[in-house]
Scaffold this motif. Structure first.
Motif, PDB file in Angstrom:
ATOM      1  N   GLU A   1      -3.719  37.522 -68.065  1.00 49.80           N
ATOM      2  CA  GLU A   1      -3.095  37.427 -69.392  1.00 49.80           C
ATOM      3  C   GLU A   1      -3.036  35.982 -69.866  1.00 49.80           C
ATOM      4  OE1 GLU A   1       0.672  39.486 -69.474  1.00 49.80           O
ATOM      5  OE2 GLU A   1      -0.242  41.287 -68.598  1.00 49.80           O
ATOM      6  N   ASP A   2      -2.698  35.067 -68.974  1.00 49.83           N
ATOM      7  CA  ASP A   2      -2.662  33.644 -69.333  1.00 49.83           C
ATOM      8  C   ASP A   2      -4.042  33.181 -69.793  1.00 49.83           C
ATOM      9  OD1 ASP A   2       0.025  33.502 -68.673  1.00 49.83           O
ATOM     10  OD2 ASP A   2      -0.335  32.583 -66.707  1.00 49.83           O
ATOM     11  N   PHE A   3      -5.082  33.598 -69.057  1.00 52.58           N
ATOM     12  CA  PHE A   3      -6.449  33.204 -69.406  1.00 52.58           C
ATOM     13  C   PHE A   3      -6.865  33.772 -70.758  1.00 52.58           C
ATOM     14  CE2 PHE A   3      -9.215  31.164 -66.079  1.00 52.58           C
ATOM     15  CZ  PHE A   3      -8.170  30.597 -65.379  1.00 52.58           C
ATOM     16  N   GLU A   4      -6.414  34.985 -71.090  1.00 54.61           N
ATOM     17  CA  GLU A   4      -6.729  35.565 -72.392  1.00 54.61           C
ATOM     18  C   GLU A   4      -6.084  34.748 -73.509  1.00 54.61           C
ATOM     19  OE1 GLU A   4      -5.451  39.614 -71.943  1.00 54.61           O
ATOM     20  OE2 GLU A   4      -7.224  40.153 -70.763  1.00 54.61           O
ATOM     21  N   PHE A   5      -4.913  34.204 -73.229  1.00 56.32           N
ATOM     22  CA  PHE A   5      -4.206  33.394 -74.207  1.00 56.32           C
ATOM     23  C   PHE A   5      -4.849  32.017 -74.363  1.00 56.32           C
ATOM     24  CE2 PHE A   5      -0.815  30.279 -75.102  1.00 56.32           C
ATOM     25  CZ  PHE A   5      -0.416  30.742 -76.344  1.00 56.32           C
ATOM     26  N   LEU A   6      -5.335  31.468 -73.249  1.00 55.10           N
ATOM     27  CA  LEU A   6      -5.964  30.147 -73.259  1.00 55.10           C
ATOM     28  C   LEU A   6      -7.450  30.314 -73.573  1.00 55.10           C
ATOM     29  CD1 LEU A   6      -4.365  28.797 -69.959  1.00 55.10           C
ATOM     30  CD2 LEU A   6      -3.714  28.167 -72.292  1.00 55.10           C
ATOM     31  N   GLU A   7      -7.834  30.035 -74.791  1.00 55.84           N
ATOM     32  CA  GLU A   7      -9.216  30.263 -75.202  1.00 55.84           C
ATOM     33  C   GLU A   7     -10.169  29.175 -74.718  1.00 55.84           C
ATOM     34  OE1 GLU A   7      -9.390  31.008 -79.379  1.00 55.84           O
ATOM     35  OE2 GLU A   7      -7.758  32.447 -79.274  1.00 55.84           O
ATOM     36  N   ASP A   8      -9.708  27.956 -74.607  1.00 52.13           N
ATOM     37  CA  ASP A   8     -10.562  26.836 -74.228  1.00 52.13           C
ATOM     38  C   ASP A   8     -10.674  26.761 -72.706  1.00 52.13           C
ATOM     39  OD1 ASP A   8     -10.279  23.518 -73.621  1.00 52.13           O
ATOM     40  OD2 ASP A   8     -11.877  24.181 -74.974  1.00 52.13           O
ATOM     41  N   TRP A   9     -11.919  26.606 -72.206  1.00 52.48           N
ATOM     42  CA  TRP A   9     -12.096  26.559 -70.764  1.00 52.48           C
ATOM     43  C   TRP A   9     -11.371  25.380 -70.146  1.00 52.48           C
ATOM     44  CZ3 TRP A   9     -12.300  29.176 -66.720  1.00 52.48           C
ATOM     45  CH2 TRP A   9     -12.536  28.563 -65.501  1.00 52.48           C
TER      46      TRP A   9
ATOM     47  N   ASP B   1      -8.512  24.190 -70.910  1.00 51.88           N
ATOM     48  CA  ASP B   1      -7.120  24.613 -70.723  1.00 51.88           C
ATOM     49  C   ASP B   1      -7.004  25.555 -69.532  1.00 51.88           C
ATOM     50  OD1 ASP B   1      -6.258  23.109 -72.881  1.00 51.88           O
ATOM     51  OD2 ASP B   1      -6.417  24.781 -74.294  1.00 51.88           O
ATOM     52  N   ARG B   2      -7.986  26.443 -69.368  1.00 54.53           N
ATOM     53  CA  ARG B   2      -7.987  27.369 -68.238  1.00 54.53           C
ATOM     54  C   ARG B   2      -8.143  26.596 -66.927  1.00 54.53           C
ATOM     55  NH1 ARG B   2     -11.713  32.461 -70.233  1.00 54.53           N
ATOM     56  NH2 ARG B   2     -10.291  33.157 -71.874  1.00 54.53           N
ATOM     57  N   TYR B   3      -9.025  25.614 -66.928  1.00 52.77           N
ATOM     58  CA  TYR B   3      -9.256  24.775 -65.753  1.00 52.77           C
ATOM     59  C   TYR B   3      -7.945  24.075 -65.366  1.00 52.77           C
ATOM     60  CZ  TYR B   3     -12.233  21.682 -62.881  1.00 52.77           C
ATOM     61  OH  TYR B   3     -12.853  21.020 -61.849  1.00 52.77           O
TER      62      TYR B   3
ATOM     63  N   ARG C   1      -7.622  23.898 -54.570  1.00 55.49           N
ATOM     64  CA  ARG C   1      -6.241  24.282 -54.260  1.00 55.49           C
ATOM     65  C   ARG C   1      -5.766  25.332 -55.268  1.00 55.49           C
ATOM     66  NH1 ARG C   1      -1.614  22.758 -51.620  1.00 55.49           N
ATOM     67  NH2 ARG C   1       0.267  22.771 -52.886  1.00 55.49           N
ATOM     68  N   GLY C   2      -6.147  25.162 -56.527  1.00 56.10           N
ATOM     69  CA  GLY C   2      -5.820  26.153 -57.545  1.00 56.10           C
ATOM     70  C   GLY C   2      -6.505  27.482 -57.292  1.00 56.10           C
TER      71      GLY C   2
ATOM     72  N   GLY D   1     -13.592  34.743 -65.774  1.00 56.50           N
ATOM     73  CA  GLY D   1     -14.756  33.981 -66.208  1.00 56.50           C
ATOM     74  C   GLY D   1     -15.027  32.762 -65.343  1.00 56.50           C
ATOM     75  N   LEU D   2     -14.474  32.748 -64.146  1.00 59.95           N
ATOM     76  CA  LEU D   2     -14.627  31.579 -63.276  1.00 59.95           C
ATOM     77  C   LEU D   2     -16.072  31.316 -62.902  1.00 59.95           C
ATOM     78  CD1 LEU D   2     -11.612  32.016 -60.826  1.00 59.95           C
ATOM     79  CD2 LEU D   2     -11.880  30.293 -62.610  1.00 59.95           C
ATOM     80  N   GLN D   3     -16.833  32.388 -62.638  1.00 56.80           N
ATOM     81  CA  GLN D   3     -18.206  32.204 -62.174  1.00 56.80           C
ATOM     82  C   GLN D   3     -19.049  31.429 -63.174  1.00 56.80           C
ATOM     83  OE1 GLN D   3     -16.838  35.070 -63.117  1.00 56.80           O
ATOM     84  NE2 GLN D   3     -18.197  35.922 -64.655  1.00 56.80           N
ATOM     85  N   ASP D   4     -18.693  31.478 -64.443  1.00 60.20           N
ATOM     86  CA  ASP D   4     -19.452  30.768 -65.471  1.00 60.20           C
ATOM     87  C   ASP D   4     -19.112  29.278 -65.544  1.00 60.20           C
ATOM     88  OD1 ASP D   4     -20.577  33.203 -66.175  1.00 60.20           O
ATOM     89  OD2 ASP D   4     -19.025  33.618 -67.665  1.00 60.20           O
ATOM     90  N   HIS D   5     -18.039  28.873 -64.879  1.00 59.84           N
ATOM     91  CA  HIS D   5     -17.554  27.506 -65.049  1.00 59.84           C
ATOM     92  C   HIS D   5     -17.363  26.732 -63.747  1.00 59.84           C
ATOM     93  CE1 HIS D   5     -16.983  28.143 -69.334  1.00 59.84           C
ATOM     94  NE2 HIS D   5     -16.532  29.332 -69.009  1.00 59.84           N
ATOM     95  N   LEU D   6     -17.738  27.350 -62.627  1.00 54.18           N
ATOM     96  CA  LEU D   6     -17.651  26.643 -61.360  1.00 54.18           C
ATOM     97  C   LEU D   6     -19.041  26.196 -60.938  1.00 54.18           C
ATOM     98  CD1 LEU D   6     -15.236  28.934 -59.307  1.00 54.18           C
ATOM     99  CD2 LEU D   6     -14.685  26.778 -60.420  1.00 54.18           C
ATOM    100  N   SER D   7     -19.107  25.067 -60.285  1.00 51.37           N
ATOM    101  CA  SER D   7     -20.394  24.603 -59.755  1.00 51.37           C
ATOM    102  C   SER D   7     -20.864  25.583 -58.678  1.00 51.37           C
ATOM    103  CB  SER D   7     -20.249  23.207 -59.158  1.00 51.37           C
ATOM    104  OG  SER D   7     -19.448  23.265 -57.982  1.00 51.37           O
ATOM    105  N   ALA D   8     -22.130  25.508 -58.332  1.00 48.17           N
ATOM    106  CA  ALA D   8     -22.678  26.374 -57.284  1.00 48.17           C
ATOM    107  C   ALA D   8     -21.926  26.156 -55.970  1.00 48.17           C
ATOM    108  CB  ALA D   8     -24.161  26.117 -57.108  1.00 48.17           C
TER     109      ALA D   8
END
Length: 134
Positions: A12-20, A22-24, A78-79, A109-116
């Motif tokens: 729910e928090d991630f749905e509210f935070l539209e910018d990656w 902010d999610r990070y 850690r997060g 949507g983590l897989q789209d924004h984490l390094s390999a």
């Protein structure tokens, strides 16, 4: 299998935070809010192999209920440990292997924004959790 309420709160928090970004930051804040792992538990037996940063997971089962604590020397990792705790902690140990962590984490949507490397490390942490619970 339905995700834990604490994980649903993160979704729910991630749905509210539209910018990656902010999610990070939110993932990092979740890690900062977690109690640090006791230094005595940061031993090779608790270290997760396959992570670019240092990661330790300390699982326990009491009364058939699975829990783990963890830590990392990288703030984002850690997060990620904190996020995984919301997925797995307080489940019956017999249910841990039934959690489709990749599907649940894809909701963030983590897989789209984490390094390999980070993605590989996350998979290593999940594998370690499942292995210990089995």
């Amino acid at each position: 299998m339905m995700a834990q309420p604490a994980f649903e709160a993160i979704v729910e928090d991630f749905e509210f935070l539209e910018d990656w970004e902010d999610r990070y930051r939110h993932v990092i804040e979740l890690g900062k809010a977690m109690d640090p792992l006791d230094e005595a538990l940061k031993v090779p037996a608790n270290k997760v192999q396959g992570c670019a940063s240092q990661v330790w997971l300390f699982p326990s089962v009491e009364g058939g209920i699975f829990r783990f604590d963890g830590d990392s020397d990288a703030m984002i990792v850690r997060g990620l440990v904190a996020v995984l705790r919301t997925l797995y902690n307080d489940l019956p140990v017999t249910e841990v292997g039934k959690v489709d962590a990749q599907a649940e984490l894809s909701r963030l949507g983590l897989q789209d924004h984490l390094s390999a490397q980070r993605s590989n490390g996350l998979r290593s942490m999940i594998a370690r959790i499942r292995e210990v619970a089995a």
